[in-house]
Design a protein around this motif. Structure first.
Motif, short mmCIF file in Angstrom:
data_model
loop_
_atom_site.label_atom_id
_atom_site.label_comp_id
_atom_site.label_asym_id
_atom_site.label_seq_id
_atom_site.Cartn_x
_atom_site.Cartn_y
_atom_site.Cartn_z
N TYR A 113 41.08 66.19 -5.96
CA TYR A 113 41.87 66.70 -4.84
C TYR A 113 43.34 66.28 -4.89
N PHE A 114 43.59 65.16 -5.56
CA PHE A 114 44.96 64.66 -5.55
C PHE A 114 45.50 64.62 -6.97
N SER A 115 46.56 65.39 -7.21
CA SER A 115 47.13 65.41 -8.55
C SER A 115 48.33 64.45 -8.59
N ALA A 116 49.08 64.56 -9.66
CA ALA A 116 50.26 63.70 -9.82
C ALA A 116 51.29 63.93 -8.71
N VAL A 117 51.21 65.11 -8.06
CA VAL A 117 52.17 65.38 -6.99
C VAL A 117 52.01 64.36 -5.86
N THR A 118 50.76 64.09 -5.48
CA THR A 118 50.53 63.10 -4.44
C THR A 118 51.01 61.72 -4.88
N LEU A 121 54.75 61.55 -4.93
CA LEU A 121 55.32 61.53 -3.58
C LEU A 121 55.17 60.16 -2.95
N VAL A 161 58.04 65.41 -4.94
CA VAL A 161 57.23 66.59 -5.24
C VAL A 161 57.66 67.19 -6.58
#
Lengths: 183, 127
Positions: A113-118, A121, A161
């Protein structure tokens, strides 16, 4: 050199891990230096491209390697830019330490559910928080900085992001570990 | 339709985290960037409230702190540290404050001032 040296050459035993860390840190240092010459509207507002490397390393290798790469980047870049132990260095170091702390916990988030974007950020927010703590506690110990916090945090949001998306992209086009594709 | 790219689809958690981050930043803007005029000045000495003054007056206040006398000036709805015995003078350099929530601190002399908002609106309507 052609001159015969009187000194015995000193050999440092290095492992392949050391080489890998050095190579990755060099990437990060390069990005850090590149960023240092870019003009910035406000001191402290920077894309933080070097964090892409930290994230990439965290995904491809492990947290320890990422921490090495991140901290080596902070120290080496400050030596190259000539601001070692200066306020700029303190800001950079506190930011890196807090963002590593954030990543340490964030790495356990379910990858589904959580990629590198999370992660990016969270790291960006932690980085800004670390810097603001140094600014508030040491550099500008009055409440005037509060006015700039929203701008800093908005910048952290945008760049966090963006760096996360770039990290995802890098991870996708580099499905193999860097050291493995060389044999 | 966009071709499936190497960027991948944003995952659910990411979207939620970004939304939370947006809310957080919006909250920061809202709470730190209002420009509501302040109505009162609260001065603290050490950990106690020293006094609260209306900003609707011109007045000099001298406070005996731990290392000397700090002077705070109220004028035209604004307030500032006019002089302080502290070595670095951060408090004095902060200048005039006039927005609600703004604060200045003189740590060496343990004096701080904070601007408070006005009374509730109906008070001024009633009287």
């Amino acid at each position: 050199m052609t001159q015969p040296s009187k000194n015995k050459s000193i050999e440092i035993q290095t492992t392949s891990d050391d080489h890998r860390i050095a190579k990755l840190a060099a990437f990060a240092i390069g990005l850090h230096l590149l960023e240092a010459v870019l003009p910035s509207p406000l001191p402290g507002v920077k894309p933080g491209l070097a964090n892409i490397i930290t994230l990439f390393v965290l995904y491809r290798f492990d947290f320890a390697t990422a921490a090495w790469v991140s901290l080596l980047r902070v120290f080496a870049s400050s030596l190259l830019l000539g601001n070692f132990l200066s306020p700029t260095f303190a800001l950079s170091l506190s930011g890196a330490l807090l963002s590593l702390a954030a990543l340490y916990f964030a790495q356990y988030l379910p990858r589904r559910y959580f990629s590198a974007v999370t992660l990016s950020l969270l790291a960006a927010f932690a980085h800004m928080t670390g810097q603001l703590l140094v600014v508030r506690g040491w550099l500008i110990p009055n409440a005037g900085v509060a006015y700039l916090i929203p701008i800093f945090m908005a910048a952290a949001l945008v760049f966090g992001v963006a760096n996360g998306l770039l990290t995802n992209y890098l991870l996708r086009i580099n499905p193999v570990r860097l050291d493995e594709d060389k044999g | 339709m966009v071709k499936p790219s190497k960027w991948g689809k944003p995952s659910l958690g990411d979207v939620l985290v970004i939304l939370f981050a947006l809310l957080f930043v919006a909250y920061l803007f809202k709470s730190l960037w209002h420009n509501e005029q302040a109505a009162k000045l609260q001065i603290r000495l050490g950990d106690k409230i020293y006094a609260t003054y209306s900003l609707d007056q011109n007045r000099n206040i001298d406070i005996q702190g731990s290392i000397g006398v700090t002077r705070i000036v109220i004028a035209n709805g604004k307030a500032r540290f006019a002089s302080s015995p502290c070595p670095n003078q951060y408090c004095v350099h902060q200048g005039w404050l006039n927005h609600k929530g703004h604060a200045a601190i003189c740590l060496p002399n343990q004096v701080s001032m904070e601007l408070l908002g006005g009374k509730k609106p109906f008070d001024s309507l009633n009287y």
